[in-house]
Structure formats: C-alpha cells, structure tokens
Design an enzyme around this catalytic site. Sequence first.
Site, PDB file in Angstrom:
ATOM      1  N   HIS A  50       0.795  -1.234   0.000  1.00  0.00           N
ATOM      2  CA  HIS A  50       0.000   0.000   0.000  1.00  0.00           C
ATOM      3  C   HIS A  50       0.831   1.288   0.000  1.00  0.00           C
ATOM      4  O   HIS A  50       0.271   2.372  -0.171  1.00  0.00           O
ATOM      5  CB  HIS A  50      -0.993  -0.016   1.171  1.00  0.00           C
ATOM      6  CG  HIS A  50      -2.324   0.577   0.831  1.00  0.00           C
ATOM      7  ND1 HIS A  50      -3.455   0.365   1.585  1.00  0.00           N
ATOM      8  CD2 HIS A  50      -2.712   1.391  -0.197  1.00  0.00           C
ATOM      9  CE1 HIS A  50      -4.471   1.021   1.040  1.00  0.00           C
ATOM     10  NE2 HIS A  50      -4.047   1.653  -0.043  1.00  0.00           N
ATOM     11  N   ASP A  91     -10.101  -0.482   3.775  1.00  0.00           N
ATOM     12  CA  ASP A  91      -8.917  -1.057   4.422  1.00  0.00           C
ATOM     13  C   ASP A  91      -9.246  -1.456   5.869  1.00  0.00           C
ATOM     14  O   ASP A  91     -10.066  -0.806   6.516  1.00  0.00           O
ATOM     15  CB  ASP A  91      -7.815   0.028   4.426  1.00  0.00           C
ATOM     16  CG  ASP A  91      -6.404  -0.519   4.576  1.00  0.00           C
ATOM     17  OD1 ASP A  91      -6.210  -1.506   5.299  1.00  0.00           O
ATOM     18  OD2 ASP A  91      -5.488   0.085   3.991  1.00  0.00           O
ATOM     19  N   HIS A  98      -6.980  -1.150   7.959  1.00  0.00           N
ATOM     20  CA  HIS A  98      -6.067  -0.222   8.635  1.00  0.00           C
ATOM     21  C   HIS A  98      -6.321   1.206   8.164  1.00  0.00           C
ATOM     22  O   HIS A  98      -6.930   1.406   7.106  1.00  0.00           O
ATOM     23  CB  HIS A  98      -4.619  -0.600   8.307  1.00  0.00           C
ATOM     24  CG  HIS A  98      -4.297  -2.039   8.569  1.00  0.00           C
ATOM     25  ND1 HIS A  98      -4.405  -2.999   7.579  1.00  0.00           N
ATOM     26  CD2 HIS A  98      -3.905  -2.679   9.688  1.00  0.00           C
ATOM     27  CE1 HIS A  98      -4.077  -4.187   8.091  1.00  0.00           C
ATOM     28  NE2 HIS A  98      -3.779  -4.029   9.372  1.00  0.00           N
ATOM     29  N   ASP A 139      -3.684   3.411   7.836  1.00  0.00           N
ATOM     30  CA  ASP A 139      -2.453   3.829   7.141  1.00  0.00           C
ATOM     31  C   ASP A 139      -2.160   5.306   7.328  1.00  0.00           C
ATOM     32  O   ASP A 139      -1.765   6.022   6.409  1.00  0.00           O
ATOM     33  CB  ASP A 139      -2.508   3.425   5.649  1.00  0.00           C
ATOM     34  CG  ASP A 139      -2.551   1.904   5.469  1.00  0.00           C
ATOM     35  OD1 ASP A 139      -2.179   1.168   6.418  1.00  0.00           O
ATOM     36  OD2 ASP A 139      -2.977   1.438   4.395  1.00  0.00           O
ATOM     37  N   HIS A 177       4.109   1.082   4.246  1.00  0.00           N
ATOM     38  CA  HIS A 177       2.725   0.804   3.813  1.00  0.00           C
ATOM     39  C   HIS A 177       1.704   1.180   4.898  1.00  0.00           C
ATOM     40  O   HIS A 177       0.505   1.200   4.627  1.00  0.00           O
ATOM     41  CB  HIS A 177       2.537  -0.647   3.338  1.00  0.00           C
ATOM     42  CG  HIS A 177       2.396  -1.672   4.424  1.00  0.00           C
ATOM     43  ND1 HIS A 177       1.741  -2.876   4.228  1.00  0.00           N
ATOM     44  CD2 HIS A 177       2.835  -1.685   5.708  1.00  0.00           C
ATOM     45  CE1 HIS A 177       1.778  -3.586   5.345  1.00  0.00           C
ATOM     46  NE2 HIS A 177       2.428  -2.899   6.246  1.00  0.00           N
ATOM     47  N   ASP A 186      -7.408  -1.905  -0.262  1.00  0.00           N
ATOM     48  CA  ASP A 186      -6.456  -2.857   0.316  1.00  0.00           C
ATOM     49  C   ASP A 186      -7.243  -4.156   0.509  1.00  0.00           C
ATOM     50  O   ASP A 186      -8.295  -4.149   1.175  1.00  0.00           O
ATOM     51  CB  ASP A 186      -5.974  -2.270   1.648  1.00  0.00           C
ATOM     52  CG  ASP A 186      -4.913  -3.092   2.343  1.00  0.00           C
ATOM     53  OD1 ASP A 186      -4.912  -4.333   2.183  1.00  0.00           O
ATOM     54  OD2 ASP A 186      -4.109  -2.498   3.091  1.00  0.00           O
ATOM     55  N   ASP A 212      -6.956  -6.456   2.367  1.00  0.00           N
ATOM     56  CA  ASP A 212      -7.168  -6.875   3.758  1.00  0.00           C
ATOM     57  C   ASP A 212      -8.392  -6.219   4.397  1.00  0.00           C
ATOM     58  O   ASP A 212      -8.737  -6.519   5.547  1.00  0.00           O
ATOM     59  CB  ASP A 212      -5.900  -6.698   4.609  1.00  0.00           C
ATOM     60  CG  ASP A 212      -5.516  -5.250   4.905  1.00  0.00           C
ATOM     61  OD1 ASP A 212      -6.390  -4.367   4.973  1.00  0.00           O
ATOM     62  OD2 ASP A 212      -4.297  -5.007   5.088  1.00  0.00           O
ATOM     63  N   GLU A 261      -1.881  -4.957  -2.022  1.00  0.00           N
ATOM     64  CA  GLU A 261      -1.566  -5.935  -0.965  1.00  0.00           C
ATOM     65  C   GLU A 261      -1.904  -7.384  -1.328  1.00  0.00           C
ATOM     66  O   GLU A 261      -1.968  -8.236  -0.433  1.00  0.00           O
ATOM     67  CB  GLU A 261      -2.202  -5.532   0.381  1.00  0.00           C
ATOM     68  CG  GLU A 261      -1.700  -4.196   0.965  1.00  0.00           C
ATOM     69  CD  GLU A 261      -0.332  -4.279   1.656  1.00  0.00           C
ATOM     70  OE1 GLU A 261       0.146  -5.411   1.932  1.00  0.00           O
ATOM     71  OE2 GLU A 261       0.267  -3.200   1.884  1.00  0.00           O
TER      72      GLU A 261
HETATM   73  N1  ARG Z   1      -0.685  -0.057  11.384  1.00  0.00           N
HETATM   74  C1  ARG Z   1       0.333  -1.023  11.087  1.00  0.00           C
HETATM   75  C2  ARG Z   1       1.651  -0.340  10.779  1.00  0.00           C
HETATM   76  O1  ARG Z   1       1.682   0.845  10.612  1.00  0.00           O
HETATM   77  C3  ARG Z   1      -0.081  -1.941   9.947  1.00  0.00           C
HETATM   78  C4  ARG Z   1      -0.239  -1.251   8.619  1.00  0.00           C
HETATM   79  C5  ARG Z   1      -0.764  -2.178   7.565  1.00  0.00           C
HETATM   80  N2  ARG Z   1      -0.926  -1.483   6.324  1.00  0.00           N
HETATM   81  C6  ARG Z   1      -1.301  -2.057   5.181  1.00  0.00           C
HETATM   82  N3  ARG Z   1      -1.349  -1.298   4.103  1.00  0.00           N
HETATM   83  N4  ARG Z   1      -1.601  -3.334   5.103  1.00  0.00           N
HETATM   84  O2  ARG Z   1       2.663  -0.974  10.674  1.00  0.00           O
HETATM   85 MN    MN Z   2      -3.546  -0.451   3.632  1.00  0.00          MN
HETATM   86 MN    MN Z   3      -4.583  -2.898   5.410  1.00  0.00          MN
END
Ligand code: ARG
Ligand code: MN
Ligand code: MN
Length: 298
Positions: free
Chosen positions: A97, A120, A122, A124, A137, A225, A227, A270
């Site tokens: 990402h 997502d 998350h 991010d 990411h 994303d 996920d 991702e």
């Molecule tokens: N919040 C976590 C981090 O900053 C996980 C980030 C996951 N991001 C993603 N694009 N899958 O490390």
């Molecule tokens: Mn993401």
């Molecule tokens: Mn994510």
Amino acid sequence: KKISIVGVPCDYGQQRRGVDMGPSAIRYAGLQQRLTNLGYEVEDEGNIQVIEGDAAAQKDEKLLNLEEVIKVNTALAEKVFNVVKKDYIPLVLGGDHSIAIGTLAGLSMKYKNQGVIWFDAHADLNTPETTPSGNIHGMPLATSIGLGHQRLTSILHAEPKIKAENIVIIGGRSIDEGERELIKTRGIKIYTMHEIDRLGMTYVMEETLKYFKQLQIDGLHLSLDLDALDPLYTPGVGTPVAGGITYRESHLAMEMIQESGLMTSAEFVEVNPILDERNKTADVAVALIGSLFGETLV
Ligand code: ARG
Ligand code: MN
Ligand code: MN
Ligand code: MN
C-alpha cells in the site's frame, strides 16, 4: 471509456516478500478480458520498474527501505499523471500500500479537490513518529495529507495531495494510537466494522457518496487494500485482520461507487500470491474490479 492498467511490483513498504508478484497474479486472474467485456478500451502500461537501493546507504532507522519507496513512487506518480493527462482512467495494481503515495501524487496534478475512499482494515495514517513497525505501507494516507518524511510528502510537488476532510475510511478495525489521534484532530471520516455491522453497507455507502457530493469533489479515487475483506475471502495479504467485510458487502460497495458516477481512478493493493490459496485473493480483486467498472448480475 478508456482504462490504463499500471502494475507496481513493490514490496518495500513492508517486510513480507511476495507482494511484488501481486500485479502478475491479478493480471493472470483475467483482468484485461473482464474489462474488455464491459466495453472498455484497455491499455496495459506494464509495470513500474522497482529498483533496489544501496543497502549501505540506507540510514533512516525509522523508515524501512525509504530510498526504494521514494524511487518507485516518484516513477509511479509521473506515470499516473501521464495517464490522466491523456484521459484514461488509471487502474493501479500493487504491490504493497505504500504505492498509494505515488498514485495520489500523480492524481493531484489533475484533481485539486479529490475525494478518496480508503477501503482497508487499517487507517495507514502512521508517521515516522508514530509507526509501530517502520513499514511505509502503514503511512501513505498520512503522507498524502502532508505529514511525515519530507522526501515522501514532496513527491512531484510540495503541497498535500489530498485534504484530510476528503478522506473516507471504510472497514477499519486495526487502528494504532497515533492514527486515532489524527482521525480525531483532522476530522477524518471513518466507518469502522462497528458502523458497518450496525448500519449496514448500503447505508454506509449512501452516506459516503452523499458526503462526497456535498464536498463537490472533482475526482474520486478508490484505494482498496484487499485486507479490508475478511481473511476468509482474501487470505493472500500480509497483514490480515479477522472480522472483516464480506464478499457480498464489498461487491455492493463497488456497485454503489459505480452507480454514483463519481469514480475517476482506482488501485487494488496488498495481493500476495505467496500467502494466498490458489490465487483466491487475486480472483476476488478481479471480481471486485468487475463490479466497480459496471458488471451487474443481469
Ligand atoms: N498499522 C500497522 C503499521 O503501521 C499496519 C499497517 C498495515 N498497512 C497495510 N497497508 N496493510 O505498521
Ligand atoms: Mn492499507
Ligand atoms: Mn490494510
Ligand atoms: Mn522483492
């Protein structure tokens, strides 16, 4: 209507190898045919070159693989700008990402008031100060509103690429402390799994699209994303989080975005074939892209 596919085989924004094969996996799942069947003129621009940096020169301890991430995103931003200049819809395939940094930078050259749907698990929204992992990411959304390492926030130009109030996060369920703070202080709109459970995806999308119309955005980017979905449907991702969006809910969201007529670009990120089960995650990505670009059941 014309679409340009841009592959970004980047795995430098996190620490699990294999996500660099995402663009191949998505193409292999039948992407181009799917879009051609819908009547689009589809041009595959191939992949952005991802160049390995000099390991000895990497001295930023907080941001892993910073040099590589800057290089790939600079090249991607220029490519995306070229695609929008010739009036094609950019469809960017990741890669991790962190590539949203380059996509949004390129788009910002054309769209001055663009909205972003961040689909997502998350947010991010980490910065070098708040990141729990050092993985870039986890930072693209913060970077795009102008927060973080200067060399990342200044790709293509020094201005923020999007306004914080033009962001809607959908599917959030793993949000870090620093990210919560930003969501509150910057007024970033988010529908977590709690709201999706409680209000339903139809309501969440209606509100989201109404919100963007009120803002009078001049472009709408979907950054998806994989996920965001429950790992039951998309196991091939590096940071899976249980309790996610279902297959049907995610299709509904894509169909409603298409119906709104607002969408001007998209990226799907991702997908990690090494962690996947028989290319299941790439298959879901292509199915979602189908709905996003106008497939209907009858
Ligand atoms: N919040 C976590 C981090 O900053 C996980 C980030 C996951 N991001 C993603 N694009 N899958 O490390
Ligand atoms: Mn993401
Ligand atoms: Mn994510
Ligand atoms: Mn690699």
